[in-house]
Design a protein around this motif. Structure first.
Motif, PDB file in Angstrom:
ATOM      1  N   THR A 147       0.862  -1.185   0.000  1.00  0.00           N
ATOM      2  CA  THR A 147       0.000   0.000   0.000  1.00  0.00           C
ATOM      3  C   THR A 147       0.899   1.237   0.000  1.00  0.00           C
ATOM      4  O   THR A 147       2.097   1.161   0.297  1.00  0.00           O
ATOM      5  N   ARG A 148       0.289   2.386  -0.272  1.00  0.00           N
ATOM      6  CA  ARG A 148       1.037   3.643  -0.240  1.00  0.00           C
ATOM      7  C   ARG A 148       1.701   3.852   1.114  1.00  0.00           C
ATOM      8  O   ARG A 148       2.839   4.293   1.207  1.00  0.00           O
ATOM      9  N   THR A 149       0.947   3.546   2.170  1.00  0.00           N
ATOM     10  CA  THR A 149       1.476   3.749   3.524  1.00  0.00           C
ATOM     11  C   THR A 149       2.676   2.840   3.764  1.00  0.00           C
ATOM     12  O   THR A 149       3.699   3.281   4.295  1.00  0.00           O
ATOM     13  N   TYR A 191      11.095   3.953  -4.724  1.00  0.00           N
ATOM     14  CA  TYR A 191      10.529   2.685  -4.259  1.00  0.00           C
ATOM     15  C   TYR A 191      11.604   1.892  -3.522  1.00  0.00           C
ATOM     16  O   TYR A 191      12.661   1.598  -4.091  1.00  0.00           O
ATOM     17  N   ALA A 226       8.358  11.900  -5.508  1.00  0.00           N
ATOM     18  CA  ALA A 226       7.894  10.781  -4.663  1.00  0.00           C
ATOM     19  C   ALA A 226       9.129  10.014  -4.170  1.00  0.00           C
ATOM     20  O   ALA A 226      10.111   9.886  -4.915  1.00  0.00           O
TER      21      ALA A 226
END
Ligand code: GLU
Length: 296
Positions: free
Chosen positions: A108-110, A131, A128
């Motif tokens: 998830t984003r969180t 990753y 952003a």
């Protein structure tokens, strides 16, 4: 007798997303592409980039047509709406996945934000956090089981493998793109897709992403000249990589300056006061808009 040589005209496009009203920045993009097409005796296409089915609205599509017609633009019909072509993007994605260049990410984003905060490694060109590799090494059996349980997942590009595959396909040549200026002169720019790390190629919510859809559609519509804002300059690195991996032709690019507000921020679609519609309603004419985007 020799037959007359047939030259195919260059193809330009304007590709807005109908998730808000067009503003002066879009007017600049649309006019730059349209004028360049006229000057080059080329074709001009309008493409509706509406893969984000929750944020895009039909009323904004109608508004785009109205604003552009009012500005004096004409485009070829039928026009391409990305939301009607998810099968095409899904097919390209499954090909990339089958050759081992995409992997599923269930995070998830969180979870991603927390992992990135624990081991910060910088930001991508959109700001952003990069990753942090969370599900990159997930065992095939676990990924398979989670997919069987219909857990939502995105498909990410394995950047290391993608770069290696592209290097092979390019036969040692560097990954670059051509940036053309107003006079049509080109400059070769080195592409650095690695700064996107393992970019999302297929989103969790829809079977495509901006990067995948734009790359495929520019190719299948035969776009030779991509004119868009400077905010997408770094995205071109990723688009070039996808073009090489998918065996697609390379268009030329022109990234124009951005129109900013009084505080120097990029105009937002929610900022009604700079929307083309509100400026029209305030009494400005199409030539006023042209003059305005040239001045600011
Ligand atoms: N649909 C994108 C946007 O509205 C632009 C895509 C492009 O020009 O490549 O920001």
């Amino acid at each position: 007798m020799t037959s007359p040589s047939v030259t195919t005209p260059p193809v330009f496009r304007f590709a807005p997303s109908p998730n808000g009203e067009l503003h002066l920045g879009h007017a600049l993009s649309a006019l730059a592409a349209y004028d360049a097409a006229q000057k080059a005796r080329g074709r001009f296409l309008l493409r509706i980039e509406d893969i984000d089915v929750t944020r895009c609205r039909e009323e904004y599509v109608e508004q785009i047509f109205e604003d552009l017609r009012w500005l004096g633009l004409a485009w070829e019909m039928p026009l391409l709406r990305q939301s009607q072509h998810f099968d095409v993007y899904a097919k390209a994605a499954s090909w990339l996945e089958n050759i081992g260049l995409l992997y599923p990410c269930f995070a998830t984003r969180t979870e991603i934000a927390e992992a990135a905060a624990r081991q910060p490694s910088g930001f991508d060109p959109d700001g952003a956090p990069l990753y942090p590799g969370l599900h990159k090494k997930m065992a095939g059996a676990e990924a398979w089981a989670r997919r069987q349980r219909s857990e939502p997942f995105a498909l990410r590009l394995d950047m290391d493998r993608a770069l290696a595959a592209a290097a092979g396909l390019l036969n040692g040549a560097a990954l670059t793109f051509t940036e053309f200026d107003e006079a049509g002169e080109g400059t070769i720019v080195a592409a650095r897709p690695e700064r996107w790390v393992d970019a999302i190629i297929v989103r969790k919510d829809v079977p495509a992403s901006y990067h995948l859809a734009v790359t495929i559609d520019d190719a299948r519509q035969g776009v030779t000249h991509v004119t868009r804002g400077m905010d997408l300059f770094a995205a071109t690195d990723l688009h070039r990589l996808l073009q090489v991996l998918l065996g697609l032709p390379e268009p030329k690019y022109r990234h124009h300056r951005l129109i900013t507000d009084a505080e120097g921020r990029k105009l937002a679609k929610s900022a009604h006061d700079t929307s083309i519609r509100s400026l029209r309603e305030a009494g400005l004419s199409p030539s006023d808009i042209r003059a305005l985007v040239q001045r600011i």
